[in-house]
Structure formats: structure tokens, C-alpha cells
Design an enzyme around this catalytic site. Sequence first.
Site, PDB file in Angstrom:
ATOM      1  N   THR A 153      11.983  -1.242 -15.912  1.00  0.00           N
ATOM      2  CA  THR A 153      13.273  -1.641 -16.494  1.00  0.00           C
ATOM      3  C   THR A 153      13.540  -3.134 -16.296  1.00  0.00           C
ATOM      4  O   THR A 153      13.994  -3.810 -17.198  1.00  0.00           O
ATOM      5  CB  THR A 153      14.428  -0.819 -15.866  1.00  0.00           C
ATOM      6  OG1 THR A 153      14.044   0.547 -15.825  1.00  0.00           O
ATOM      7  CG2 THR A 153      15.689  -0.969 -16.668  1.00  0.00           C
TER       8      THR A 153
ATOM      9  N   ARG B 101       8.240  11.535 -14.536  1.00  0.00           N
ATOM     10  CA  ARG B 101       7.730  10.195 -14.199  1.00  0.00           C
ATOM     11  C   ARG B 101       6.478   9.842 -14.990  1.00  0.00           C
ATOM     12  O   ARG B 101       6.249   8.689 -15.351  1.00  0.00           O
ATOM     13  CB  ARG B 101       7.433  10.102 -12.696  1.00  0.00           C
ATOM     14  CG  ARG B 101       8.677  10.022 -11.842  1.00  0.00           C
ATOM     15  CD  ARG B 101       8.344   9.496 -10.471  1.00  0.00           C
ATOM     16  NE  ARG B 101       8.139   8.058 -10.486  1.00  0.00           N
ATOM     17  CZ  ARG B 101       9.102   7.160 -10.308  1.00  0.00           C
ATOM     18  NH1 ARG B 101      10.329   7.555 -10.089  1.00  0.00           N
ATOM     19  NH2 ARG B 101       8.841   5.875 -10.348  1.00  0.00           N
TER      20      ARG B 101
ATOM     21  N   ASP C 250      21.099   1.757  -8.577  1.00  0.00           N
ATOM     22  CA  ASP C 250      19.981   0.893  -8.988  1.00  0.00           C
ATOM     23  C   ASP C 250      18.675   1.687  -9.112  1.00  0.00           C
ATOM     24  O   ASP C 250      17.601   1.240  -8.684  1.00  0.00           O
ATOM     25  CB  ASP C 250      19.779  -0.259  -7.981  1.00  0.00           C
ATOM     26  CG  ASP C 250      20.890  -1.294  -8.068  1.00  0.00           C
ATOM     27  OD1 ASP C 250      21.811  -1.115  -8.894  1.00  0.00           O
ATOM     28  OD2 ASP C 250      20.843  -2.267  -7.306  1.00  0.00           O
ATOM     29  N   GLY C 251      18.772   2.890  -9.675  1.00  0.00           N
ATOM     30  CA  GLY C 251      17.559   3.659  -9.925  1.00  0.00           C
ATOM     31  C   GLY C 251      17.169   4.607  -8.802  1.00  0.00           C
ATOM     32  O   GLY C 251      16.130   5.238  -8.864  1.00  0.00           O
TER      33      GLY C 251
ATOM     34  N   GLU D 130       0.828  -1.216   0.000  1.00  0.00           N
ATOM     35  CA  GLU D 130       0.000   0.000   0.000  1.00  0.00           C
ATOM     36  C   GLU D 130       0.851   1.250   0.000  1.00  0.00           C
ATOM     37  O   GLU D 130       0.350   2.363  -0.105  1.00  0.00           O
ATOM     38  CB  GLU D 130      -0.919  -0.010   1.230  1.00  0.00           C
ATOM     39  CG  GLU D 130      -2.022  -1.043   1.073  1.00  0.00           C
ATOM     40  CD  GLU D 130      -2.798  -1.280   2.348  1.00  0.00           C
ATOM     41  OE1 GLU D 130      -2.519  -0.628   3.370  1.00  0.00           O
ATOM     42  OE2 GLU D 130      -3.696  -2.137   2.296  1.00  0.00           O
TER      43      GLU D 130
ATOM     44  N   ASP E 234      12.729  -3.095 -10.623  1.00  0.00           N
ATOM     45  CA  ASP E 234      13.996  -3.047  -9.888  1.00  0.00           C
ATOM     46  C   ASP E 234      13.842  -2.363  -8.532  1.00  0.00           C
ATOM     47  O   ASP E 234      14.564  -2.685  -7.583  1.00  0.00           O
ATOM     48  CB  ASP E 234      15.046  -2.293 -10.725  1.00  0.00           C
ATOM     49  CG  ASP E 234      15.449  -3.094 -11.953  1.00  0.00           C
ATOM     50  OD1 ASP E 234      15.426  -4.335 -11.893  1.00  0.00           O
ATOM     51  OD2 ASP E 234      15.775  -2.477 -12.993  1.00  0.00           O
TER      52      ASP E 234
HETATM   53  C1  LIG Z   1      21.917   6.358 -29.170  1.00  0.00           C
HETATM   54  C2  LIG Z   1      21.298   5.324 -28.293  1.00  0.00           C
HETATM   55  C3  LIG Z   1      22.007   5.151 -27.015  1.00  0.00           C
HETATM   56  C4  LIG Z   1      21.383   4.117 -26.140  1.00  0.00           C
HETATM   57  C5  LIG Z   1      22.198   3.949 -24.908  1.00  0.00           C
HETATM   58  C6  LIG Z   1      21.687   2.832 -24.084  1.00  0.00           C
HETATM   59  C7  LIG Z   1      22.487   2.632 -22.840  1.00  0.00           C
HETATM   60  C8  LIG Z   1      21.684   1.792 -21.948  1.00  0.00           C
HETATM   61  C9  LIG Z   1      22.390   1.365 -20.723  1.00  0.00           C
HETATM   62  C10 LIG Z   1      21.384   0.826 -19.778  1.00  0.00           C
HETATM   63  C11 LIG Z   1      21.978   0.573 -18.464  1.00  0.00           C
HETATM   64  C12 LIG Z   1      20.949   0.149 -17.492  1.00  0.00           C
HETATM   65  C13 LIG Z   1      21.530  -0.011 -16.153  1.00  0.00           C
HETATM   66  C14 LIG Z   1      20.481  -0.388 -15.184  1.00  0.00           C
HETATM   67  C15 LIG Z   1      20.098   0.377 -14.237  1.00  0.00           C
HETATM   68  C16 LIG Z   1      19.039  -0.030 -13.266  1.00  0.00           C
HETATM   69  O1  LIG Z   1      19.632  -0.502 -12.108  1.00  0.00           O
HETATM   70  C17 LIG Z   1      18.178   1.159 -12.878  1.00  0.00           C
HETATM   71  C18 LIG Z   1      16.984   0.673 -12.093  1.00  0.00           C
HETATM   72  O2  LIG Z   1      16.041   0.107 -12.926  1.00  0.00           O
HETATM   73  N1  LIG Z   1      17.701   1.848 -14.041  1.00  0.00           N
HETATM   74  C19 LIG Z   1      18.041   3.100 -14.271  1.00  0.00           C
HETATM   75  O3  LIG Z   1      18.713   3.754 -13.544  1.00  0.00           O
HETATM   76  C20 LIG Z   1      17.558   3.679 -15.561  1.00  0.00           C
HETATM   77  C21 LIG Z   1      18.728   4.169 -16.354  1.00  0.00           C
HETATM   78  C22 LIG Z   1      18.364   4.201 -17.769  1.00  0.00           C
HETATM   79  C23 LIG Z   1      19.457   4.773 -18.604  1.00  0.00           C
HETATM   80  C24 LIG Z   1      18.957   4.911 -19.993  1.00  0.00           C
HETATM   81  C25 LIG Z   1      19.852   5.714 -20.822  1.00  0.00           C
HETATM   82  C26 LIG Z   1      19.212   6.007 -22.139  1.00  0.00           C
HETATM   83  C27 LIG Z   1      20.146   6.845 -22.932  1.00  0.00           C
HETATM   84  C28 LIG Z   1      19.559   7.347 -24.196  1.00  0.00           C
HETATM   85  C29 LIG Z   1      20.568   8.279 -24.810  1.00  0.00           C
HETATM   86  C30 LIG Z   1      20.085   8.843 -26.068  1.00  0.00           C
HETATM   87  C31 LIG Z   1      21.071   9.778 -26.681  1.00  0.00           C
HETATM   88  C32 LIG Z   1      20.493  10.291 -27.966  1.00  0.00           C
HETATM   89  C33 LIG Z   1      21.296  11.420 -28.515  1.00  0.00           C
HETATM   90  C34 LIG Z   1      20.702  12.013 -29.744  1.00  0.00           C
HETATM   91  N1  LIG Z   2       1.940   0.456  -3.033  1.00  0.00           N
HETATM   92  C1  LIG Z   2       2.910   1.272  -3.409  1.00  0.00           C
HETATM   93  N2  LIG Z   2       2.673   2.579  -3.610  1.00  0.00           N
HETATM   94  C2  LIG Z   2       3.647   3.404  -4.035  1.00  0.00           C
HETATM   95  N3  LIG Z   2       4.925   3.013  -4.272  1.00  0.00           N
HETATM   96  C3  LIG Z   2       5.210   1.728  -4.090  1.00  0.00           C
HETATM   97  C4  LIG Z   2       4.227   0.789  -3.646  1.00  0.00           C
HETATM   98  N4  LIG Z   2       4.806  -0.422  -3.560  1.00  0.00           N
HETATM   99  C5  LIG Z   2       6.093  -0.259  -3.908  1.00  0.00           C
HETATM  100  N5  LIG Z   2       6.346   1.014  -4.228  1.00  0.00           N
HETATM  101  C6  LIG Z   2       7.608   1.643  -4.695  1.00  0.00           C
HETATM  102  O1  LIG Z   2       7.507   1.857  -6.092  1.00  0.00           O
HETATM  103  C7  LIG Z   2       8.810   1.925  -6.645  1.00  0.00           C
HETATM  104  C8  LIG Z   2       8.821   1.455  -8.086  1.00  0.00           C
HETATM  105  O2  LIG Z   2       8.325   0.164  -8.119  1.00  0.00           O
HETATM  106  P1  LIG Z   2       8.792  -0.972  -9.092  1.00  0.00           P
HETATM  107  O3  LIG Z   2      10.227  -1.102  -9.059  1.00  0.00           O
HETATM  108  O4  LIG Z   2       7.987  -2.164  -8.752  1.00  0.00           O
HETATM  109  O5  LIG Z   2       8.243  -0.500 -10.488  1.00  0.00           O
HETATM  110  P2  LIG Z   2       8.905   0.233 -11.698  1.00  0.00           P
HETATM  111  O6  LIG Z   2       7.815   0.546 -12.627  1.00  0.00           O
HETATM  112  O7  LIG Z   2      10.026  -0.551 -12.229  1.00  0.00           O
HETATM  113  O8  LIG Z   2       9.473   1.460 -11.055  1.00  0.00           O
HETATM  114  P3  LIG Z   2      10.121   2.640 -11.802  1.00  0.00           P
HETATM  115  O9  LIG Z   2       8.967   3.341 -12.449  1.00  0.00           O
HETATM  116  O10 LIG Z   2      10.746   3.395 -10.676  1.00  0.00           O
HETATM  117  O11 LIG Z   2      11.100   2.061 -12.764  1.00  0.00           O
HETATM  118  C9  LIG Z   2       9.655   1.065  -5.754  1.00  0.00           C
HETATM  119  O12 LIG Z   2      10.837   1.745  -5.423  1.00  0.00           O
HETATM  120  C10 LIG Z   2       8.817   0.770  -4.521  1.00  0.00           C
HETATM  121  O13 LIG Z   2       9.494   1.181  -3.349  1.00  0.00           O
END
Ligand SMILES: CCCCCCCCCCCCC/C=C/[C@@H](O)[C@H](CO)NC(=O)CCCCCCCCCCCCCCC
Ligand SMILES: Nc1ncnc2c1ncn2[C@@H]1O[C@H](COP(=O)(O)OP(=O)(O)OP(=O)(O)O)[C@@H](O)[C@H]1O
Length: 584
Positions: free
Chosen positions: A235, A297, A535-536, A165, A191
Site C-alpha cells: 500500500t 494474503r 495502520d494495517g 529475517e 507500511d
Molecule cells: C467503488 C470503489 C470504492 C473504492 C473505495 C476506496 C477507498 C480507499 C480508502 C483507502 C484508505 C487507505 C487507508 C490506509 C491504510 C493503511 O494504513 C493500511 C496499511 O497499509 N492499509 C490498510 O489497512 C488497507 C486498507 C485498504 C482498504 C481498501 C478498501 C477497498 C474498498 C473496495 C470496496 C469495493 C466495493 C465494491 C462494491 C461493489
Molecule cells: N524478513 C521478514 N519475514 C517476514 N515478515 C517480515 C520480515 N521483515 C518484515 N516483516 C513484516 O512484514 C510485514 C509486511 O511488510 P511490509 O510492510 O514491508 O510489506 P507490505 O507488502 O506492504 O505488507 P502488506 O502485505 O502487509 O501490505 C511487516 O509488518 C513486517 O513486520
Amino acid sequence: METDLRLESSLWIGNKRYRAVLTGWHLKWTEADKKNGDKKTVSVPVAEVVGVENGRVEILPQKSVEDTDKDFTVFYIKRSRSRSTYGLLWSLGRTQFSCPSRVLRDQWTNHLRTALKTHSPLRPHRLLVFINPFGGKKKGREIYHSLVAPLFELAGISSHVIVTERANQARDHLLKKDLTGFDGVVCVGGDGMFSEVLHGLIGRTQQEAGLCETDPAVTLQPCPLHIGIIPAGSTDCVCYATVGVIDPVSSALHIIIDSQPLDVCSVHHASTLVRYSVSLVGYGFYGDVLAESEKHRWMGPLRYDYSGTVVYLSNRSYAGIVQYLPADPLLSSPKDKTRCLSGCNVCSRSTERLFPHTSDSGSLYSSHFSQYSNDSEGEWVSVEGRFRCVSITCMSSSCARSPLGLSPSAHLADGTGDLILVWDTHPLSFLKFLYRHTSTQDQFDLPFVEVHRVKAVRFSLPDGREEEVHEGIGELNRAIEEREYVDTVSRNGSQQQLAQSVVERETMNEHKTVASILCGLCCKKTPAVSVWNCDGEILPFTEIFCRIHGQLVRLYARGIEDGAAMQNCSQESDKNKSRCITYK
Ligand SMILES: CCCCCCCCCCCCC/C=C/[C@@H](O)[C@H](CO)NC(=O)CCCCCCCCCCCCCCC
Ligand SMILES: Nc1ncnc2c1ncn2[C@@H]1O[C@H](COP(=O)(O)OP(=O)(O)OP(=O)(O)O)[C@@H](O)[C@H]1O
Ligand SMILES: [Ca+2]
């Protein structure tokens, strides 16, 4: 044992007669009335039998039972290649057998159930399940009840389900409620939910062991309860990197039969524990993307691509000092072009190194842990300069955006992390680096990128930099720092203090968003410091110390199964084969 469980007879599937054999390790059936050359044998490892039911039974998509006298149904793991990912999809295979008599039917079901108990004694019996009803596309509840619960029931697993909740409910429950009788904890979400469960279980285990989590030098106690992830978030990086596909049915089946140790990174500031991480501790680009994405968001998962583009165009780099403790280079390297796949040798050898007194250290379930042992460590190395990003990852961190991940050769359970340093460079070169994450091209094969396999990392700002810290970010950090302190104190304090800390943390999250929005509006100056993405979650400190704790937790997973590698398993011994047979 093998001979006790052996059973052989004729059985019918539809109107075809088969010769069926149950040995200790496999259930096999071969068409009986065909010429030798045309005979096909289907072989199901006992370790992959999910359940056995009397009668003609179906489970998914809907349960139906035809309670006949001479029939029984066997459910098992079936694999198929996934079009979009490297891992294999698992689904529920089902075969209905008919016997000439009820006595023979009962003999078959009894033998199969005994074989299951004998060969898979450590499957979970009771699970605590947390569902985040708001994660990802908000389908957590539906996914659990329609796709997961029926599989748990089939496998004889009982579960206690809590639909959360509020944020941090799962973490707080794990920190203070009675967990007796549970074998593991399942999170249905993304995550963020995984991170809650991770923090709750690690915290609870250390409390019970009387260990102080805040001290980075302390050898933490591995968690006795397993963690399962049913992906229902935005993610789902931890699921993707440990299972290889984002699919609730595959994950539910892994929860029923698997076990996979996982490294965890503890992040400290001064003498406090800030957070734990399993995937990304990232400064610079990934920190900025997360901070920017908090403002958007409402865009859902797309906010990361939007924010990534905004941050990329802002063309930032940051000064910093990075110190790292290299791991033993003889064991593995982040540039060795190997991949950590199911049954990984590097991880198995690490289990023996990390827990040398465990008798069955290489097996699927080794639940006894000994003290962490230091192998031949190198000296600390220090580098200083301007970075586009500094990332530490305990595993590959593969996800849908980057199918091979931040560090494609990183290992899930080798007791090390990979430190990726991207030095300041031309914007187009940095784009090349980012773009390579989306393909099989090597993102480390660029002159401004370094990668090191490490056991610990320290990040600090060059002298005088702290004073240059952008006003808005400074305020934000101070506000968070205060609340984080209260939170840390409360976790070790009374229940009343703990309840207080929950309120504090929620307010802290609101402050974070408000402060970053205000900061973005009031000032066009490029900040001198970035924030850490853990980790986000945004960390409230810039100067941190990270330590990798080898195999601190266990997941209900087995690492990524590689389609091509599966087919090379045909020469394996029976025991190994049970982990790599492909069904067509
Ligand atoms: C041109 C294309 C480039 C694509 C680059 C892709 C790189 C992707 C690397 C992904 C790494 C993910 C690591 C995981 C982190 C998770 O623990 C955490 C929790 O869910 N997620 C994030 O923090 C969420 C973090 C999300 C990061 C996403 C980054 C997206 C970058 C896009 C860049 C576009 C540049 C375009 C310029 C014209
Ligand atoms: N009932 C709730 N109401 C609001 N937030 C919550 C609830 N239950 C869990 N959460 C929180 O919501 C956050 C995001 O949840 P979750 O990781 O499941 O989904 P997500 O869609 O991957 O998240 P994000 O949008 O941050 O990537 C978590 O950090 C968690 O602490
Ligand atoms: Ca690792």
C-alpha cells in the site's frame, strides 16, 4: 558568507560556453554566446545539489567515471510531473562542466562543497537501513542496491544495511541495540515496515527519557532520529501521503535533503499502550476489510479490493459511543478544502505552537523540542448510534486507491487528527461515499457523514453490547489480549523477556489468522462488534482511547509538492525559491 562563497567564471558544457555563477544560495549558468533575448539561465538551488564529483561521472543507471583533469560533474534534483499522482517525481539531474584549467576546476569543486556544507549542515551522514525482502513484490533488496545505495554514496552518506529475517526484527533492533552515530533509520518496505520502525524509535526515545508510554496523559518525547521510507510494499500509504509519489529514487533524494515532522496517534486500552498509528485507526468497514483480507494474503495487494467487495456486500453497521475532544476550530477545519502541501503554513504555525521555545521552529530542520502546550481546547463531545465506519487519521492517508485520501484537508504536522463518522445508511449511499474517495468529489458532503478535527477520541460499546460479542471474535480478542499484555510487560523488562515477547507476538499473529478463519467458517451470524484496523494491524481491543501527539517523529520528506503551485513560486524570495523551482 554570501561573498566568501561567490565564484564566477566561464565554463563549458560540451562545446558551448556558459557564464557560471555560484552565490550562497544558487548555482546558475547562462549561455554566453547568444543574443540577450535568447539567453536561458539554469538555476539550481545549493540546497538541491546532491553531490559534486571530479571528472566526467555518471551514477544511474550505472556508475562510470572518466577521471579527467579539467572537468567536474554536478548532480542535483530534477523534477517532473507524475502522470498517475499529484506529487512530483524527482530524479537525478547531472551536468558535466569543463574548465580552462585544473586550478579553476578545483576552485569550483571546493566552493561547491563548502556551499553544500554551509547551507545544508543537517543532511544525514550515517543511516541504519532495514530491508524487508518479502514486502510488496519482494523487490526490496534489488531496489535498494540498484537505485538507492548509489545515491547515498554520491551524497557522502554511509549506511549500515540489515536485511530482516523475521517480522519485528527492525523494531526489536531499534529498542535495544546501540544506535550511536546514526542520524536516521530507513525502511525499505511497506507500511508494516514503517510501523515497526515507528514503534522501535518512539519506544526507544521514551525508554531513554524515562517516560511511561502506557499513560495517555504523558507528553511523549519527540524522536531525535529521522525516518526515511523507500517504498517497496503493497500500500505504501505513508510514503504516498508524505512524498506524493511512490518512487524509490524520489524517496532516496528526499532522504538526502529533506525533513518533515509528522503527527502520531497513540492508541490505549485501559492502562496499556496498544499501538501507534500515523494513517488509519478505523472501526467497522476498514476493520472488517483488514480482517477479511488476512484470509487472502496470497492474493497480494488485490486482497484489499476483493475483501472490500465481500465486506461491502455483507452490509454491516455497528453500534458504538464516540467521544471526541475537538481541536481549536479557528486554526483549520477538515472541510476547508485546503491541502497540506510542502511548506504548509498551518503546520509551520503548529510547530511554533507545539514547541514555542525553538528558535528556528519554521525551518526545515528544527531538532530541539520543548513540552507540548495545550491551546484553547473545547469540551468533550459525545455521540452514540450505529456506524458504517469510524475512522481517525492523523494525515490525509492518500494512496493509489484514493489519491486525495481519507481526509483530503488533513495536515501532516498540525498536532490534530480527523475523525470521520459514517452513520448507518442505505448500501447505495455508502457505496457513493466509498466511490468518492477515488475522485475529487467531496466524500464529506453527504448527509450521513461527519468529520471533526480532533485531539483525542474515545470509543466504547453501548451498555450490554459486550455480552453480545460474537464468540469467535471474543476468543480471538482474549488470546491476543493475553499475549499483548506479555508483550507490553516484556518491552519494559529484561532482554530475555523481550526475546520471549517476540516469539509470543509471532504466535499471536498466527492465532489472529486462525481465529478469524474459524470464526468465518463456523458462524453465519453478523458479529455485534467489528475490529479496529490500526495502520494495517488488527487491534486486540474494541474499547480504545486515542490521543494525537503533534510532530512526534520526523521523516526524510517535505510533504507533497503540487505541480501547479510550483509554477507560482517565481515571485518568491531566493530562500523560498530554493524549495520550489521547477526544472524543465
Ligand atoms: C467503488 C470503489 C470504492 C473504492 C473505495 C476506496 C477507498 C480507499 C480508502 C483507502 C484508505 C487507505 C487507508 C490506509 C491504510 C493503511 O494504513 C493500511 C496499511 O497499509 N492499509 C490498510 O489497512 C488497507 C486498507 C485498504 C482498504 C481498501 C478498501 C477497498 C474498498 C473496495 C470496496 C469495493 C466495493 C465494491 C462494491 C461493489
Ligand atoms: N524478513 C521478514 N519475514 C517476514 N515478515 C517480515 C520480515 N521483515 C518484515 N516483516 C513484516 O512484514 C510485514 C509486511 O511488510 P511490509 O510492510 O514491508 O510489506 P507490505 O507488502 O506492504 O505488507 P502488506 O502485505 O502487509 O501490505 C511487516 O509488518 C513486517 O513486520
Ligand atoms: Ca495531523
